[in-house]
Design a protein around this motif. Structure first.
Motif, PDB file in Angstrom:
ATOM      1  N   ARG A   8       0.849  -1.192   0.000  1.00 44.67           N
ATOM      2  CA  ARG A   8       0.000   0.000   0.000  1.00 44.67           C
ATOM      3  C   ARG A   8       0.883   1.240   0.000  1.00 44.67           C
ATOM      4  O   ARG A   8       1.865   1.317   0.740  1.00 44.67           O
ATOM      5  CB  ARG A   8      -0.925  -0.011   1.220  1.00 44.67           C
ATOM      6  N   LEU A   9       0.511   2.194  -0.839  1.00 49.08           N
ATOM      7  CA  LEU A   9       1.319   3.386  -1.035  1.00 49.08           C
ATOM      8  C   LEU A   9       0.536   4.639  -0.693  1.00 49.08           C
ATOM      9  O   LEU A   9      -0.654   4.747  -1.011  1.00 49.08           O
ATOM     10  CB  LEU A   9       1.788   3.493  -2.494  1.00 49.08           C
ATOM     11  N   ARG A  10       1.213   5.560  -0.080  1.00 50.86           N
ATOM     12  CA  ARG A  10       0.685   6.910   0.101  1.00 50.86           C
ATOM     13  C   ARG A  10       1.519   7.850  -0.757  1.00 50.86           C
ATOM     14  O   ARG A  10       2.745   7.818  -0.701  1.00 50.86           O
ATOM     15  CB  ARG A  10       0.773   7.353   1.558  1.00 50.86           C
ATOM     16  N   TYR A  11       0.847   8.641  -1.591  1.00 52.55           N
ATOM     17  CA  TYR A  11       1.567   9.578  -2.438  1.00 52.55           C
ATOM     18  C   TYR A  11       0.917  10.954  -2.360  1.00 52.55           C
ATOM     19  O   TYR A  11      -0.213  11.109  -1.873  1.00 52.55           O
ATOM     20  CB  TYR A  11       1.637   9.082  -3.884  1.00 52.55           C
ATOM     21  N   ALA A  12       1.657  11.958  -2.822  1.00 61.55           N
ATOM     22  CA  ALA A  12       1.201  13.345  -2.731  1.00 61.55           C
ATOM     23  C   ALA A  12       1.121  13.966  -4.119  1.00 61.55           C
ATOM     24  O   ALA A  12       1.881  13.610  -5.027  1.00 61.55           O
ATOM     25  CB  ALA A  12       2.153  14.152  -1.852  1.00 61.55           C
ATOM     26  N   LYS A  13       0.174  14.896  -4.276  1.00 62.85           N
ATOM     27  CA  LYS A  13       0.090  15.755  -5.465  1.00 62.85           C
ATOM     28  C   LYS A  13       0.374  17.178  -4.997  1.00 62.85           C
ATOM     29  O   LYS A  13      -0.408  17.753  -4.246  1.00 62.85           O
ATOM     30  CB  LYS A  13      -1.302  15.690  -6.101  1.00 62.85           C
ATOM     31  N   ARG A  14       1.480  17.744  -5.468  1.00 66.58           N
ATOM     32  CA  ARG A  14       1.917  19.041  -4.982  1.00 66.58           C
ATOM     33  C   ARG A  14       2.123  20.021  -6.131  1.00 66.58           C
ATOM     34  O   ARG A  14       2.360  19.622  -7.265  1.00 66.58           O
ATOM     35  CB  ARG A  14       3.226  18.891  -4.194  1.00 66.58           C
ATOM     36  N   GLY A  15       2.029  21.312  -5.796  1.00 62.02           N
ATOM     37  CA  GLY A  15       2.289  22.346  -6.792  1.00 62.02           C
ATOM     38  C   GLY A  15       1.357  22.249  -7.978  1.00 62.02           C
ATOM     39  O   GLY A  15       0.155  22.008  -7.850  1.00 62.02           O
TER      40      GLY A  15
ATOM     41  N   SER B  70      -4.544  -0.812  -7.801  1.00 61.08           N
ATOM     42  CA  SER B  70      -5.876  -0.313  -7.451  1.00 61.08           C
ATOM     43  C   SER B  70      -5.714   0.996  -6.702  1.00 61.08           C
ATOM     44  O   SER B  70      -4.783   1.170  -5.918  1.00 61.08           O
ATOM     45  CB  SER B  70      -6.638  -1.335  -6.591  1.00 61.08           C
ATOM     46  N   TYR B  71      -6.631   1.919  -6.992  1.00 61.81           N
ATOM     47  CA  TYR B  71      -6.598   3.246  -6.376  1.00 61.81           C
ATOM     48  C   TYR B  71      -7.816   3.406  -5.476  1.00 61.81           C
ATOM     49  O   TYR B  71      -8.865   2.809  -5.708  1.00 61.81           O
ATOM     50  CB  TYR B  71      -6.603   4.338  -7.446  1.00 61.81           C
ATOM     51  N   ALA B  72      -7.676   4.252  -4.459  1.00 64.12           N
ATOM     52  CA  ALA B  72      -8.781   4.477  -3.528  1.00 64.12           C
ATOM     53  C   ALA B  72      -8.796   5.928  -3.089  1.00 64.12           C
ATOM     54  O   ALA B  72      -7.750   6.491  -2.742  1.00 64.12           O
ATOM     55  CB  ALA B  72      -8.652   3.572  -2.307  1.00 64.12           C
ATOM     56  N   GLY B  73      -9.985   6.531  -3.127  1.00 66.10           N
ATOM     57  CA  GLY B  73     -10.157   7.872  -2.572  1.00 66.10           C
ATOM     58  C   GLY B  73      -9.390   8.965  -3.277  1.00 66.10           C
ATOM     59  O   GLY B  73      -8.846   9.861  -2.631  1.00 66.10           O
TER      60      GLY B  73
ATOM     61  N   GLU C  28      -1.784  15.533   0.256  1.00 63.68           N
ATOM     62  CA  GLU C  28      -0.685  14.829   0.907  1.00 63.68           C
ATOM     63  C   GLU C  28      -1.096  13.397   1.257  1.00 63.68           C
ATOM     64  O   GLU C  28      -0.315  12.687   1.896  1.00 63.68           O
ATOM     65  CB  GLU C  28      -0.271  15.568   2.185  1.00 63.68           C
ATOM     66  N   ALA C  29      -2.279  13.006   0.861  1.00 63.63           N
ATOM     67  CA  ALA C  29      -2.809  11.708   1.302  1.00 63.63           C
ATOM     68  C   ALA C  29      -3.627  11.043   0.207  1.00 63.63           C
ATOM     69  O   ALA C  29      -4.844  10.909   0.297  1.00 63.63           O
ATOM     70  CB  ALA C  29      -3.648  11.881   2.567  1.00 63.63           C
ATOM     71  N   GLU C  30      -2.938  10.605  -0.868  1.00 64.82           N
ATOM     72  CA  GLU C  30      -3.543   9.779  -1.904  1.00 64.82           C
ATOM     73  C   GLU C  30      -3.046   8.348  -1.702  1.00 64.82           C
ATOM     74  O   GLU C  30      -1.906   8.135  -1.252  1.00 64.82           O
ATOM     75  CB  GLU C  30      -3.149  10.278  -3.293  1.00 64.82           C
ATOM     76  N   PHE C  31      -3.867   7.362  -2.074  1.00 61.35           N
ATOM     77  CA  PHE C  31      -3.505   5.982  -1.763  1.00 61.35           C
ATOM     78  C   PHE C  31      -3.714   5.051  -2.959  1.00 61.35           C
ATOM     79  O   PHE C  31      -4.618   5.245  -3.770  1.00 61.35           O
ATOM     80  CB  PHE C  31      -4.323   5.474  -0.576  1.00 61.35           C
TER      81      PHE C  31
END
Length: 258
Positions: free
Chosen positions: A29-36, A74-77, A86-89
């Motif tokens: 399971r990964l947490r990734y961010a979308k910034r700028g 698979s993506y969620a939320g 700061e909290a995509e999964f």
């Protein structure tokens, strides 16, 4: 190479083609961010960039069976386009076990700047989406004084319902965004040029209430004097503690997994 990528022009097997027969031995399971500027990346664009990053990183990603195998992702939320986060999964299935830190570093290096892998843990099982019960948002309101924001927030919280409209796949829909708001405050901090900042916790209901729905309710029904587009950033997403109005970490149970 054929359309499904499984054969070369000479008809021999392609060693670089996905092999759907390889079993999944590890889920991460990964947490990734979308910034700028990457906050304007749509979910579809991110999915394409993520698949390219997996190939560049050389990860042993599993694939579905069938004529056109798809990578086991698979993506969620996912956050709406235009919102930073700061909290995509996501969850991926690998055909060979790897150290989570190694996967994190390899993917982070392969993704464009602004799409950043923050954390990777071994999946403990179950559905990741079931853990994503609520989101906490920070919303900057350009050229809105904190006092004006507080007055609108008080009016919003005093209402039993706040009806807003949004265009959806089946047309314009009216729904109540008040019931999904667990907490709504004006942050003690101020943003650029003294603008107000809202601190919002929203429960994931159906339909999903987004930050712009809350802003619409505040503006149209509660007197929020906003003219410029707000900037929303999701700071956390996960299990909801209704008693405290806080959002937990959905990856916590995976950090101790073998």
């Amino acid at each position: 190479m054929s359309n499904d990528g499984s054969r070369t022009l000479e008809g021999t097997p392609n060693p670089e083609a996905p092999n759907p027969q390889l079993p999944i031995v590890q889920k991460l399971r990964l947490r990734y961010a979308k910034r700028g500027r990457m906050r304007f990346t749509s979910h579809r664009d991110f999915a394409r960039a993520f698949e390219r990053a997996i190939r560049r990183a050389g990860l042993p990603i599993g694939h579905s069976s069938g004529y056109t195998p798809h990578p086991k992702i698979s993506y969620a939320g996912a956050s709406p386009t235009g919102a930073a986060s700061e909290a995509e999964f996501a969850e991926i299935g690998l055909t060979r076990a790897m150290a989570p830190a190694e996967v994190r570093d390899a993917l982070d290096a392969a993704l464009p700047d602004g799409l950043d892998v923050v954390d990777v843990v071994v999946s403990p099982g179950g559905a990741l989406a079931d853990l994503l019960e609520a989101s906490r948002w920070s919303i900057e309101l350009p050229e809105v004084f904190p006092e004006a924001a507080r007055a609108a927030v008080e009016a919003f919280l005093a209402r039993d319902e706040v009806l807003v409209e949004r265009m959806m796949k089946r047309g314009l829909r009216t729904f109540d965004c008040r019931a999904a708001v667990v907490r709504l405050d004006v942050d003690d901090r101020t943003g650029a040029q003294g603008c107000a900042i809202l601190d919002v916790v929203v429960r994931h209901d159906t339909p999903s209430v987004r930050p712009d729905d809350v802003i619409t309710g505040l503006r149209t029904l509660c007197g929020l004097p906003i003219e410029k587009a707000p900037l929303a950033t999701r700071s956390s997403q996960g299990p909801l503690d209704v008693r405290t109005g806080t959002v937990g970490d959905p990856l916590a149970t995976g950090r101790d997994a073998p």
